[in-house]
Design a protein around this motif. Sequence first.
Motif, PDB file in Angstrom:
ATOM      1  N   SER A 281     -39.025  17.819 -45.710  1.00  0.00           N
ATOM      2  CA  SER A 281     -38.233  17.033 -44.951  1.00  0.00           C
ATOM      3  C   SER A 281     -37.735  17.540 -43.732  1.00  0.00           C
ATOM      4  O   SER A 281     -37.779  16.939 -42.509  1.00  0.00           O
ATOM      5  CB  SER A 281     -36.999  16.475 -45.659  1.00  0.00           C
ATOM      6  OG  SER A 281     -36.236  17.426 -46.145  1.00  0.00           O
ATOM      7  N   SER A 282     -37.676  18.924 -43.623  1.00  0.00           N
ATOM      8  CA  SER A 282     -37.391  19.588 -42.475  1.00  0.00           C
ATOM      9  C   SER A 282     -38.194  19.622 -41.354  1.00  0.00           C
ATOM     10  O   SER A 282     -37.963  19.602 -40.114  1.00  0.00           O
ATOM     11  CB  SER A 282     -36.965  21.235 -42.677  1.00  0.00           C
ATOM     12  OG  SER A 282     -35.868  21.170 -43.658  1.00  0.00           O
ATOM     13  N   ILE A 283     -39.436  19.761 -41.743  1.00  0.00           N
ATOM     14  CA  ILE A 283     -40.758  19.639 -40.915  1.00  0.00           C
ATOM     15  C   ILE A 283     -40.629  18.102 -40.230  1.00  0.00           C
ATOM     16  O   ILE A 283     -40.967  18.011 -38.983  1.00  0.00           O
ATOM     17  CB  ILE A 283     -42.037  19.847 -41.584  1.00  0.00           C
ATOM     18  CG1 ILE A 283     -41.992  21.365 -41.975  1.00  0.00           C
ATOM     19  CG2 ILE A 283     -43.288  19.514 -40.861  1.00  0.00           C
ATOM     20  CD1 ILE A 283     -43.098  21.802 -42.679  1.00  0.00           C
ATOM     21  N   GLU A 284     -40.469  17.271 -40.917  1.00  0.00           N
ATOM     22  CA  GLU A 284     -40.410  15.702 -40.506  1.00  0.00           C
ATOM     23  C   GLU A 284     -39.421  15.538 -39.606  1.00  0.00           C
ATOM     24  O   GLU A 284     -39.540  15.055 -38.418  1.00  0.00           O
ATOM     25  CB  GLU A 284     -40.295  14.749 -41.621  1.00  0.00           C
ATOM     26  CG  GLU A 284     -41.502  14.731 -42.763  1.00  0.00           C
ATOM     27  CD  GLU A 284     -42.778  14.075 -41.733  1.00  0.00           C
ATOM     28  OE1 GLU A 284     -42.585  13.386 -40.855  1.00  0.00           O
ATOM     29  OE2 GLU A 284     -43.662  14.785 -42.121  1.00  0.00           O
ATOM     30  N   LEU A 285     -38.034  16.153 -39.696  1.00  0.00           N
ATOM     31  CA  LEU A 285     -37.096  16.210 -38.980  1.00  0.00           C
ATOM     32  C   LEU A 285     -37.495  16.875 -37.446  1.00  0.00           C
ATOM     33  O   LEU A 285     -37.034  16.557 -36.469  1.00  0.00           O
ATOM     34  CB  LEU A 285     -35.687  16.863 -39.309  1.00  0.00           C
ATOM     35  CG  LEU A 285     -35.026  15.941 -40.380  1.00  0.00           C
ATOM     36  CD1 LEU A 285     -33.922  16.717 -40.906  1.00  0.00           C
ATOM     37  CD2 LEU A 285     -34.432  14.519 -39.688  1.00  0.00           C
ATOM     38  N   PHE A 286     -38.109  17.877 -37.604  1.00  0.00           N
ATOM     39  CA  PHE A 286     -38.358  18.724 -36.421  1.00  0.00           C
ATOM     40  C   PHE A 286     -39.262  18.028 -35.589  1.00  0.00           C
ATOM     41  O   PHE A 286     -39.068  17.927 -34.591  1.00  0.00           O
ATOM     42  CB  PHE A 286     -38.985  20.046 -36.821  1.00  0.00           C
ATOM     43  CG  PHE A 286     -39.526  20.831 -36.006  1.00  0.00           C
ATOM     44  CD1 PHE A 286     -38.732  21.751 -34.646  1.00  0.00           C
ATOM     45  CD2 PHE A 286     -40.776  20.872 -35.328  1.00  0.00           C
ATOM     46  CE1 PHE A 286     -39.481  22.249 -33.911  1.00  0.00           C
ATOM     47  CE2 PHE A 286     -41.322  21.657 -34.653  1.00  0.00           C
ATOM     48  CZ  PHE A 286     -40.512  22.223 -33.512  1.00  0.00           C
TER      49      PHE A 286
ATOM     50  N   GLU B  73     -47.950  27.717 -45.102  1.00  0.00           N
ATOM     51  CA  GLU B  73     -48.050  26.213 -45.313  1.00  0.00           C
ATOM     52  C   GLU B  73     -47.447  25.321 -44.339  1.00  0.00           C
ATOM     53  O   GLU B  73     -48.125  24.403 -43.848  1.00  0.00           O
ATOM     54  CB  GLU B  73     -47.481  25.749 -46.621  1.00  0.00           C
ATOM     55  CG  GLU B  73     -48.478  26.560 -47.817  1.00  0.00           C
ATOM     56  CD  GLU B  73     -47.350  26.268 -49.310  1.00  0.00           C
ATOM     57  OE1 GLU B  73     -48.309  26.285 -50.442  1.00  0.00           O
ATOM     58  OE2 GLU B  73     -46.380  26.182 -49.309  1.00  0.00           O
ATOM     59  N   ALA B  74     -46.281  25.738 -43.873  1.00  0.00           N
ATOM     60  CA  ALA B  74     -45.412  24.973 -42.841  1.00  0.00           C
ATOM     61  C   ALA B  74     -46.302  25.066 -41.450  1.00  0.00           C
ATOM     62  O   ALA B  74     -46.628  24.093 -40.606  1.00  0.00           O
ATOM     63  CB  ALA B  74     -44.189  25.517 -42.671  1.00  0.00           C
ATOM     64  N   ALA B  75     -46.745  26.267 -41.236  1.00  0.00           N
ATOM     65  CA  ALA B  75     -47.702  26.408 -39.845  1.00  0.00           C
ATOM     66  C   ALA B  75     -48.952  25.508 -40.148  1.00  0.00           C
ATOM     67  O   ALA B  75     -49.338  24.966 -38.922  1.00  0.00           O
ATOM     68  CB  ALA B  75     -48.440  27.969 -39.711  1.00  0.00           C
ATOM     69  N   GLU B  76     -49.612  25.250 -41.312  1.00  0.00           N
ATOM     70  CA  GLU B  76     -50.575  24.219 -41.232  1.00  0.00           C
ATOM     71  C   GLU B  76     -50.216  23.110 -41.023  1.00  0.00           C
ATOM     72  O   GLU B  76     -51.105  22.334 -40.368  1.00  0.00           O
ATOM     73  CB  GLU B  76     -51.372  24.597 -42.571  1.00  0.00           C
ATOM     74  CG  GLU B  76     -52.066  25.602 -43.158  1.00  0.00           C
ATOM     75  CD  GLU B  76     -52.626  25.621 -44.469  1.00  0.00           C
ATOM     76  OE1 GLU B  76     -52.686  24.802 -45.051  1.00  0.00           O
ATOM     77  OE2 GLU B  76     -52.930  26.775 -44.922  1.00  0.00           O
ATOM     78  N   ARG B  77     -49.101  22.742 -41.646  1.00  0.00           N
ATOM     79  CA  ARG B  77     -48.913  21.136 -41.537  1.00  0.00           C
ATOM     80  C   ARG B  77     -48.336  20.804 -39.805  1.00  0.00           C
ATOM     81  O   ARG B  77     -48.614  19.905 -39.318  1.00  0.00           O
ATOM     82  CB  ARG B  77     -47.351  21.036 -42.315  1.00  0.00           C
ATOM     83  CG  ARG B  77     -47.430  20.986 -43.646  1.00  0.00           C
ATOM     84  CD  ARG B  77     -48.088  19.729 -44.341  1.00  0.00           C
ATOM     85  NE  ARG B  77     -48.464  20.187 -45.800  1.00  0.00           N
ATOM     86  CZ  ARG B  77     -47.787  19.974 -46.694  1.00  0.00           C
ATOM     87  NH1 ARG B  77     -46.418  19.248 -46.727  1.00  0.00           N
ATOM     88  NH2 ARG B  77     -48.081  20.135 -47.943  1.00  0.00           N
ATOM     89  N   LEU B  78     -47.791  22.041 -39.411  1.00  0.00           N
ATOM     90  CA  LEU B  78     -47.428  21.796 -37.838  1.00  0.00           C
ATOM     91  C   LEU B  78     -48.291  22.208 -36.786  1.00  0.00           C
ATOM     92  O   LEU B  78     -48.487  22.166 -35.698  1.00  0.00           O
ATOM     93  CB  LEU B  78     -46.077  22.831 -37.519  1.00  0.00           C
ATOM     94  CG  LEU B  78     -44.865  22.417 -38.335  1.00  0.00           C
ATOM     95  CD1 LEU B  78     -43.962  23.656 -38.122  1.00  0.00           C
ATOM     96  CD2 LEU B  78     -44.420  21.196 -37.640  1.00  0.00           C
TER      97      LEU B  78
END
Length: 64
Positions: free
Chosen positions: A51-56, A11-16
């Motif tokens: 929120s970690s993805i947003e910070l990244f 899911e994180a990979a999709e967002r990124l």
Amino acid sequence: MSKDQLLDVNEAAERLRSHPETVRRLLRRGELIGLKMPSPNRGGKWKIRESSIELFLNGNQYEA
């Protein structure tokens, strides 16, 4: 107030918009903050807060 959802690596990979292995590499390097959840096999699974993805993303912006 919305809750900070936990995402798995896919899911994180999709967002990124990246490959799951890229996300795992970022997590191992500490460039992306995540949680390693205990698992009976393979040493655990990563969970990443939205929120970690947003910070990244905010920390890796460059002007052209």
